[in-house]
Design a protein around this motif. Sequence first.
Motif, PDB file in Angstrom:
ATOM      1  N   GLY A  83      23.268   4.989   5.634  1.00  0.00           N
ATOM      2  CA  GLY A  83      22.318   5.959   4.326  1.00  0.00           C
ATOM      3  C   GLY A  83      21.087   5.764   4.738  1.00  0.00           C
ATOM      4  N   VAL A  84      20.456   5.592   5.925  1.00  0.00           N
ATOM      5  CA  VAL A  84      18.884   5.589   6.055  1.00  0.00           C
ATOM      6  C   VAL A  84      18.233   6.911   5.907  1.00  0.00           C
ATOM      7  CG1 VAL A  84      17.221   4.989   7.993  1.00  0.00           C
ATOM      8  CG2 VAL A  84      19.356   3.593   7.891  1.00  0.00           C
ATOM      9  N   LEU A  85      18.545   7.873   6.122  1.00  0.00           N
ATOM     10  CA  LEU A  85      17.911   9.065   5.948  1.00  0.00           C
ATOM     11  C   LEU A  85      17.614   9.286   4.548  1.00  0.00           C
ATOM     12  CD1 LEU A  85      19.563  11.690   8.496  1.00  0.00           C
ATOM     13  CD2 LEU A  85      17.490  10.162   8.584  1.00  0.00           C
ATOM     14  N   ALA A  86      18.572   9.179   3.454  1.00  0.00           N
ATOM     15  CA  ALA A  86      18.207   9.199   2.006  1.00  0.00           C
ATOM     16  C   ALA A  86      17.421   8.326   1.674  1.00  0.00           C
ATOM     17  CB  ALA A  86      19.719   9.181   1.569  1.00  0.00           C
ATOM     18  N   LYS A  87      17.562   6.993   2.022  1.00  0.00           N
ATOM     19  CA  LYS A  87      16.762   5.968   1.839  1.00  0.00           C
ATOM     20  C   LYS A  87      15.119   6.413   2.120  1.00  0.00           C
ATOM     21  CE  LYS A  87      19.687   2.170   1.957  1.00  0.00           C
ATOM     22  NZ  LYS A  87      20.381   0.902   2.688  1.00  0.00           N
ATOM     23  N   VAL A  88      14.874   6.958   3.404  1.00  0.00           N
ATOM     24  CA  VAL A  88      13.813   7.371   3.908  1.00  0.00           C
ATOM     25  C   VAL A  88      13.000   8.582   2.844  1.00  0.00           C
ATOM     26  CG1 VAL A  88      12.386   8.706   5.571  1.00  0.00           C
ATOM     27  CG2 VAL A  88      14.024   6.860   6.265  1.00  0.00           C
ATOM     28  N   ARG A  89      13.781   9.255   2.488  1.00  0.00           N
ATOM     29  CA  ARG A  89      13.284  10.407   1.496  1.00  0.00           C
ATOM     30  C   ARG A  89      12.923   9.724   0.163  1.00  0.00           C
ATOM     31  NH1 ARG A  89      17.611  13.092   4.104  1.00  0.00           N
ATOM     32  NH2 ARG A  89      19.266  12.547   2.255  1.00  0.00           N
ATOM     33  N   GLU A  97       9.131   9.335  -0.897  1.00  0.00           N
ATOM     34  CA  GLU A  97       8.630   9.935  -2.077  1.00  0.00           C
ATOM     35  C   GLU A  97       8.014   9.052  -3.073  1.00  0.00           C
ATOM     36  OE1 GLU A  97       7.334  12.772  -4.218  1.00  0.00           O
ATOM     37  OE2 GLU A  97       7.958  12.992  -2.377  1.00  0.00           O
ATOM     38  N   ARG A  98       8.482   7.888  -3.251  1.00  0.00           N
ATOM     39  CA  ARG A  98       8.018   6.845  -4.156  1.00  0.00           C
ATOM     40  C   ARG A  98       6.810   6.358  -3.779  1.00  0.00           C
ATOM     41  NH1 ARG A  98      10.803   2.533  -7.224  1.00  0.00           N
ATOM     42  NH2 ARG A  98       9.437   0.869  -7.628  1.00  0.00           N
ATOM     43  N   LEU A  99       6.574   6.151  -2.304  1.00  0.00           N
ATOM     44  CA  LEU A  99       5.246   5.615  -1.838  1.00  0.00           C
ATOM     45  C   LEU A  99       4.191   6.686  -1.819  1.00  0.00           C
ATOM     46  CD1 LEU A  99       3.933   3.310  -0.281  1.00  0.00           C
ATOM     47  CD2 LEU A  99       4.912   4.245   1.785  1.00  0.00           C
ATOM     48  N   ARG A 123      -0.818  13.299   2.908  1.00  0.00           N
ATOM     49  CA  ARG A 123      -0.015  14.287   3.626  1.00  0.00           C
ATOM     50  C   ARG A 123       1.400  13.628   4.221  1.00  0.00           C
ATOM     51  NH1 ARG A 123      -5.393  14.588   4.752  1.00  0.00           N
ATOM     52  NH2 ARG A 123      -4.994  13.407   6.782  1.00  0.00           N
ATOM     53  N   GLY A 124       2.119  14.370   4.674  1.00  0.00           N
ATOM     54  CA  GLY A 124       3.160  13.900   5.519  1.00  0.00           C
ATOM     55  C   GLY A 124       4.578  14.018   4.746  1.00  0.00           C
ATOM     56  N   ARG A 125       5.757  13.313   5.281  1.00  0.00           N
ATOM     57  CA  ARG A 125       7.133  13.572   4.843  1.00  0.00           C
ATOM     58  C   ARG A 125       7.766  12.315   4.957  1.00  0.00           C
ATOM     59  NH1 ARG A 125       8.164  18.764   7.037  1.00  0.00           N
ATOM     60  NH2 ARG A 125      10.162  17.927   7.873  1.00  0.00           N
ATOM     61  N   GLY A 126       8.726  12.018   4.311  1.00  0.00           N
ATOM     62  CA  GLY A 126       9.399  10.770   4.584  1.00  0.00           C
ATOM     63  C   GLY A 126       8.536   9.411   4.775  1.00  0.00           C
TER      64      GLY A 126
END
Length: 439
Positions: free
Chosen positions: A325-331, A335-337, A351-354
């Motif tokens: 489930g790494v991709l969901a955790k990255v998102r 976003e939290r960060l 800026r950026g994503r994930g």
Amino acid sequence: MTSENLQGHRPLSELVGASSGASWLARYSDSLMGVFGTPQRVLVRGQGCYVWDADGKQYLDLLGGIAVNALGHAHPFVTSVISSQLSTLGHVSNFFTSPTQVALAEKLLQLTGAPAGSKVFFANSGTEANEAAFKLARRNATNAAGGKRTKVVALEGAFHGRTMGALALTAKKAYREPFEPLPGGVVHVPFGDIDALAAAVDETTQAVFLEPIQGEAGVVPLPPGYLAAARKLTHDAGALLIVDEVQTGMGRTGTWLAIEGSGIVPDAVTLAKGLGGGFPIGALVTFGAENSARLSAGQHGTTFGGNPVATAAALATVHAIETQGVLAKVRAVGERLRTALAALPEVAEVRGRGLLLGIDLTGPGGDAAQVPAGANLAAAVVNQALEAGFIINAPGPRTIRLAPPLILTAAQADTFVAALPALVAAAADHLAQTAKETK
């Protein structure tokens, strides 16, 4: 190998010796070329998102080997797969293939959504993947009217690598000028300017190279609509659209590719960095049969690319990302960060994503006036962060970059957010003191 076979073999610690960080750095300067400057620390061990230096100090790794260590350090599944493969078959050259090479190629075609007829070429790094892509572009040499195509278009701010072809695509003058003349025909157009791109792309264009998010320029995403415009312009002109996902791919932005959801189908994508989870490997994925046929037998190659160990490492990395489930955790963690950092007065923009983020800094408490004019605040923050036990990066004088392992936890991310205001204040104080002393 039996215990009898192992007798007389010395452990690695005896082969390299033991020393303090200062001693290792002195030996480094005596034995290695100075192309990287002086290393910041001598690292000897890693586990998960943490590393330790030769003097025993622990650091939270928020750079991940520059977006490479997707699953952190010493991931048990990846290391076990590498060890198993290496004990069976390590290297065979590309006169032969291996099951891991074929299986990884099939997996990448699936993950990238490549259409029928698509193919994969394996290399050892991102710059090598982009060299292969440059050759692919050169093979698009004739336009519909029979005229010659001689031009490749890249963007200002681009970083595609340091070998000669990839360096020609890279925009930074400091990297390029010492090695000119570079391969010709490359023009750089202003980043994000669709009109400038339209003016540059014509029937003489072989290809357009672009990164969905420019990492070395400070984590700068392409503006909305740019990818779609680039796809239409290249399609209409018969040019290739080649997307460099070396830094952004393999889950870094919370999806397998950063271009997912853009609605475009490129002609080729380059991958590396996180693909092998720390083991060197790169890949060029060509989309469709026509593009896949542009390079034929004998026109490109590599000795080590796609060897059994590298492809096993990449298969293990992909499997772990998929099943844990790494991709969901990255998102979620990304976003939290992003949200927490953006709320700090010391931060002007995020800026950026994930888990690929660029953070523009102001000054202590948001007061930019506390930082001496022209000072490199970001580099000073990097130094303060190291002292405090965080590894980060400064791609610009006011920008820090985070590209941590994709397994970073929310709690780990929170520790950096909590520490950043004090790091900025300490950096500003140091710069002010230095400025006084140099007057």
